[in-house]
Design a protein around this motif. Sequence first.
Motif, short mmCIF file in Angstrom:
data_model
loop_
_atom_site.label_atom_id
_atom_site.label_comp_id
_atom_site.label_asym_id
_atom_site.label_seq_id
_atom_site.Cartn_x
_atom_site.Cartn_y
_atom_site.Cartn_z
N LEU A 144 0.16 -1.33 0.18
CA LEU A 144 0.36 0.01 0.18
C LEU A 144 0.59 0.92 0.25
O LEU A 144 0.67 2.73 -0.54
N VAL A 145 2.29 1.29 0.48
CA VAL A 145 2.95 2.51 0.34
C VAL A 145 3.58 2.45 -0.85
O VAL A 145 3.16 3.47 -1.12
N ALA A 146 3.79 2.09 -1.49
CA ALA A 146 3.99 1.91 -3.02
C ALA A 146 3.24 2.23 -3.97
O ALA A 146 3.17 3.03 -5.24
N VAL A 147 1.88 1.41 -3.26
CA VAL A 147 0.73 2.35 -4.28
C VAL A 147 0.29 3.64 -4.26
O VAL A 147 -0.09 3.98 -4.67
N ALA A 148 0.38 3.69 -3.08
CA ALA A 148 0.04 5.29 -2.18
C ALA A 148 0.61 6.37 -3.34
O ALA A 148 0.79 7.17 -3.88
N ARG A 151 15.21 13.33 -4.69
CA ARG A 151 16.26 13.05 -3.16
C ARG A 151 15.31 12.26 -2.44
O ARG A 151 15.80 11.14 -1.62
N THR A 152 13.56 11.83 -2.56
CA THR A 152 13.52 10.87 -2.50
C THR A 152 13.15 9.40 -3.31
O THR A 152 12.94 10.08 -4.84
N CYS A 153 12.90 7.80 -2.65
CA CYS A 153 12.80 7.19 -4.10
C CYS A 153 10.22 7.33 -4.00
O CYS A 153 10.42 6.83 -3.18
N CYS A 154 10.43 7.21 -5.61
CA CYS A 154 8.68 6.71 -5.26
C CYS A 154 8.22 6.03 -5.43
O CYS A 154 7.54 5.53 -5.55
N LEU A 155 9.50 4.76 -5.40
CA LEU A 155 8.67 3.20 -5.10
C LEU A 155 8.59 2.77 -5.84
O LEU A 155 7.92 1.93 -6.12
N TYR A 156 8.38 2.68 -7.86
CA TYR A 156 8.13 2.54 -8.58
C TYR A 156 8.42 1.66 -8.85
O TYR A 156 8.08 0.69 -9.43
N TYR A 157 9.35 0.71 -8.54
CA TYR A 157 10.81 -0.03 -8.83
C TYR A 157 9.64 -1.45 -7.98
O TYR A 157 9.93 -2.40 -8.42
N GLN A 158 8.81 -1.14 -7.07
CA GLN A 158 7.66 -2.16 -6.61
C GLN A 158 6.68 -1.98 -7.69
O GLN A 158 6.43 -4.22 -7.10
N VAL A 159 6.35 -1.86 -8.18
CA VAL A 159 4.91 -2.27 -8.85
C VAL A 159 5.30 -1.78 -10.57
O VAL A 159 5.40 -2.53 -11.38
N ASP A 189 9.01 -2.39 -13.49
CA ASP A 189 9.86 -3.33 -13.88
C ASP A 189 11.33 -2.87 -13.42
O ASP A 189 12.69 -3.32 -13.87
N THR A 190 11.36 -0.93 -13.12
CA THR A 190 12.86 -0.55 -12.95
C THR A 190 12.01 0.81 -12.02
O THR A 190 11.91 0.76 -12.10
N THR A 191 13.02 1.31 -11.98
CA THR A 191 13.83 2.71 -10.72
C THR A 191 13.26 3.71 -12.37
O THR A 191 13.76 3.57 -13.67
N CYS A 192 12.97 4.99 -12.21
CA CYS A 192 12.56 5.97 -12.84
C CYS A 192 14.36 6.79 -12.98
O CYS A 192 15.11 6.08 -12.23
N LYS A 193 14.08 7.07 -13.96
CA LYS A 193 15.52 7.84 -14.41
C LYS A 193 16.23 8.87 -13.80
O LYS A 193 16.93 9.21 -13.91
N THR A 194 15.06 9.35 -13.54
CA THR A 194 15.74 10.01 -11.75
C THR A 194 15.93 10.09 -10.83
O THR A 194 15.97 10.76 -9.51
N CYS A 195 15.65 8.34 -10.09
CA CYS A 195 15.86 7.94 -8.78
C CYS A 195 17.00 8.08 -8.40
O CYS A 195 18.23 8.04 -9.43
N PRO A 196 16.89 7.93 -7.43
CA PRO A 196 18.19 8.35 -6.44
C PRO A 196 18.86 7.58 -6.71
O PRO A 196 19.60 6.66 -6.27
#
Length: 265
Positions: free
Chosen positions: A60-64, A231-239, A241-248
């Motif tokens: 739910l954290v990643a989905v939020a 500065r923060t990770c949006c947790l997209y990698y949990q939903v 296949d990869t991280t965002c290009k601006t991910c720390p």
Amino acid sequence: MITLERLEKQEQVILEQQFRIGPMSNHASSLSCSALDLLDEQQCRLLLERLAERAGGASLVAVASQFAKLYSFMVIVPALFTMSALNKGFDLSLSNIGIDLEQPEEKSLFAAQIKQWKVTKPGVDREAWRERLVIQLVQRHVTPLWHQLHRVTSVPLSILWENTAVYVYWLYETKLADLTGEEKKRAEADFQYLLQEAPASLFREKVQPLGRYYTPKCWPAHAPEPIRVRRTCCLYYQVGDTTCKTCPRNCFTITEPCRDTPLES
């Protein structure tokens, strides 16, 4: 006295095509609700649980966090676009925004809808008009909604506010970059207001988040173009296949520092 008028048809089409927010359907589905309903903890949790099912059982954290990103794109960005590009203001009350899980756009977790497409114009004092719009959007709309997501899921508010900030930057630095003349001056003034003048109290924060995350862009080793590293990770990698290009996380794993020039071909 502020008068209301309907948004012109071609302006409505722009919002529907570019931001995927449309008018409220006359036949609401059983999976639709108003944004105001989300201030009820039970309804908010139920919505997030349904979104988690669509995302393959993600936390739910990643989905939020992903909900906040989509909401920023489908609701917050078109509201600011209407203010800066069209010089008009929507009714930004929570009760005027609907969410429907049964009619999502492709690759989207939900569809956002506006009940009343009536707008205001600034009149003789645009700055006062803009201030009222931002107060309604931030203090009375986004802030209580983000705090509810935080209460229900414990998702850090810092993630939610940076999710919002990223889309605000995108709007003014990319989407509105080609404006000219008075329209350009207006958009630039609105952007600076959001970054520097809108008080932190509207966000219930000690440091105003839109200004806080507006860091200089750099050229990290993994990126093909300058980016503003989050500065923060949006947790997209949990939903996804990869991280965002601006991910720390990307920059934490590279060995080369950010550079001021592109990689040589």
